[in-house]
Design a protein around this motif. Structure first.
Motif, mmCIF file in Angstrom:
data_model
loop_
_atom_site.group_PDB
_atom_site.id
_atom_site.type_symbol
_atom_site.label_atom_id
_atom_site.label_comp_id
_atom_site.label_asym_id
_atom_site.label_seq_id
_atom_site.Cartn_x
_atom_site.Cartn_y
_atom_site.Cartn_z
ATOM 1 N N LEU A 131 0.839 -1.196 0.000
ATOM 2 C CA LEU A 131 0.000 0.000 0.000
ATOM 3 C C LEU A 131 0.872 1.243 0.000
ATOM 4 O O LEU A 131 1.909 1.281 0.666
ATOM 5 C CB LEU A 131 -0.913 0.020 1.230
ATOM 6 N N ALA A 132 0.435 2.256 -0.749
ATOM 7 C CA ALA A 132 1.168 3.514 -0.797
ATOM 8 C C ALA A 132 0.190 4.653 -1.067
ATOM 9 O O ALA A 132 -0.848 4.457 -1.698
ATOM 10 C CB ALA A 132 2.222 3.474 -1.899
ATOM 11 N N GLN A 181 -2.691 15.696 -1.314
ATOM 12 C CA GLN A 181 -3.242 15.467 -2.647
ATOM 13 C C GLN A 181 -2.744 14.133 -3.204
ATOM 14 O O GLN A 181 -2.152 14.061 -4.272
ATOM 15 C CB GLN A 181 -2.898 16.642 -3.561
ATOM 16 N N THR A 182 -3.008 13.100 -2.425
ATOM 17 C CA THR A 182 -2.618 11.751 -2.799
ATOM 18 C C THR A 182 -3.823 10.836 -2.638
ATOM 19 O O THR A 182 -4.809 11.197 -1.987
ATOM 20 C CB THR A 182 -1.480 11.229 -1.912
ATOM 21 N N VAL A 183 -3.718 9.653 -3.237
ATOM 22 C CA VAL A 183 -4.766 8.652 -3.095
ATOM 23 C C VAL A 183 -4.137 7.340 -2.645
ATOM 24 O O VAL A 183 -2.997 7.041 -2.991
ATOM 25 C CB VAL A 183 -5.551 8.451 -4.406
ATOM 26 N N PRO A 184 -4.892 6.553 -1.858
ATOM 27 C CA PRO A 184 -4.354 5.258 -1.447
ATOM 28 C C PRO A 184 -4.322 4.309 -2.641
ATOM 29 O O PRO A 184 -5.265 4.263 -3.430
ATOM 30 C CB PRO A 184 -5.347 4.788 -0.376
ATOM 31 N N TRP A 219 -11.241 6.840 -0.137
ATOM 32 C CA TRP A 219 -11.151 5.873 0.954
ATOM 33 C C TRP A 219 -10.750 4.495 0.482
ATOM 34 O O TRP A 219 -10.106 3.753 1.207
ATOM 35 C CB TRP A 219 -12.494 5.774 1.669
ATOM 36 N N GLN A 220 -11.162 4.123 -0.714
ATOM 37 C CA GLN A 220 -10.858 2.784 -1.202
ATOM 38 C C GLN A 220 -9.655 2.865 -2.135
ATOM 39 O O GLN A 220 -9.629 3.661 -3.073
ATOM 40 C CB GLN A 220 -12.049 2.201 -1.944
ATOM 41 N N ALA A 221 -8.675 2.026 -1.876
ATOM 42 C CA ALA A 221 -7.433 2.068 -2.648
ATOM 43 C C ALA A 221 -7.660 1.691 -4.114
ATOM 44 O O ALA A 221 -8.455 0.811 -4.427
ATOM 45 C CB ALA A 221 -6.408 1.118 -2.032
#
Length: 177
Positions: free
Chosen positions: A17-18, A92-95, A52-54
């Motif tokens: 995960l990142a 400003q990132t997403v999982p 919320w959802q990767a």
């Protein structure tokens, strides 16, 4: 598997995960969805809470990442960011679930896209209405439920009425009638 077979097998990094910058993500050229549809509600939800959802991504040689699953989430996130609607308290990132084990395996990436989209079933109208009713029990009014879920007030009001109409009406709503 023999010892010789194991020795020839390349080392594959495990998925991890990142949090990735939206600008590092590119759409998959074999994306099965030709249309991402209306992103209004998804964008409003992301504007309120972030993603919320990767997303599932594959690393690229240039340091970027190709999206395998989550094209709609990524597009809605970009829209929210470009419109200045990104949550102020969030980077400003997403999982992302980064899948280095899928690098160079285009067929497997397409299988992942099919599974992601074929197995998805939306919640029913009555399940959504029950969720709104639970939020009312926590003291949220229709306007607040609408704001927090990215839905219109009228939608929330109609859904809440459904919780009071009984089994026949609920079954009809769940069947799309």
């Amino acid at each position: 598997m023999t010892a010789a077979t194991k020795a020839r097998r390349p080392k594959v990094k495990a998925p991890y995960l990142a949090q990735l910058d939206l600008r590092e993500l590119v759409a998959h050229p074999s994306n099965l969805r030709r249309s991402i549809g209306d992103l209004t509600e998804l964008r409003a939800s992301i504007a309120a809470y972030g993603v919320w959802q990767a997303l599932t991504v594959v690393p690229e040689d240039d340091g970027g990442h190709r999206i395998v699953a989550g094209h709609r989430r990524a597009a809605a996130a970009v829209e929210a960011l470009e419109a200045g609607e990104w949550p102020e308290d969030q980077p400003q990132t997403v999982p992302c679930l980064v899948r280095p084990d899928l690098v160079g395996l285009t067929a497997e990436q397409i299988v992942a896209m099919l599974v992601e989209n074929d197995q998805r079933v939306d919640i029913t109208a009555s399940e959504r209405a029950a969720g709104y009713a639970q939020l009312e029990l926590f003291g949220l009014d229709v306007a607040e439920i609408a704001r927090r879920t990215g839905r219109k007030r009228e939608h929330v009001q109609s859904a809440l009425k459904l919780t009071k109409l009984g089994d026949v009406a609920t079954a009809a709503a769940d069947a799309g009638r």
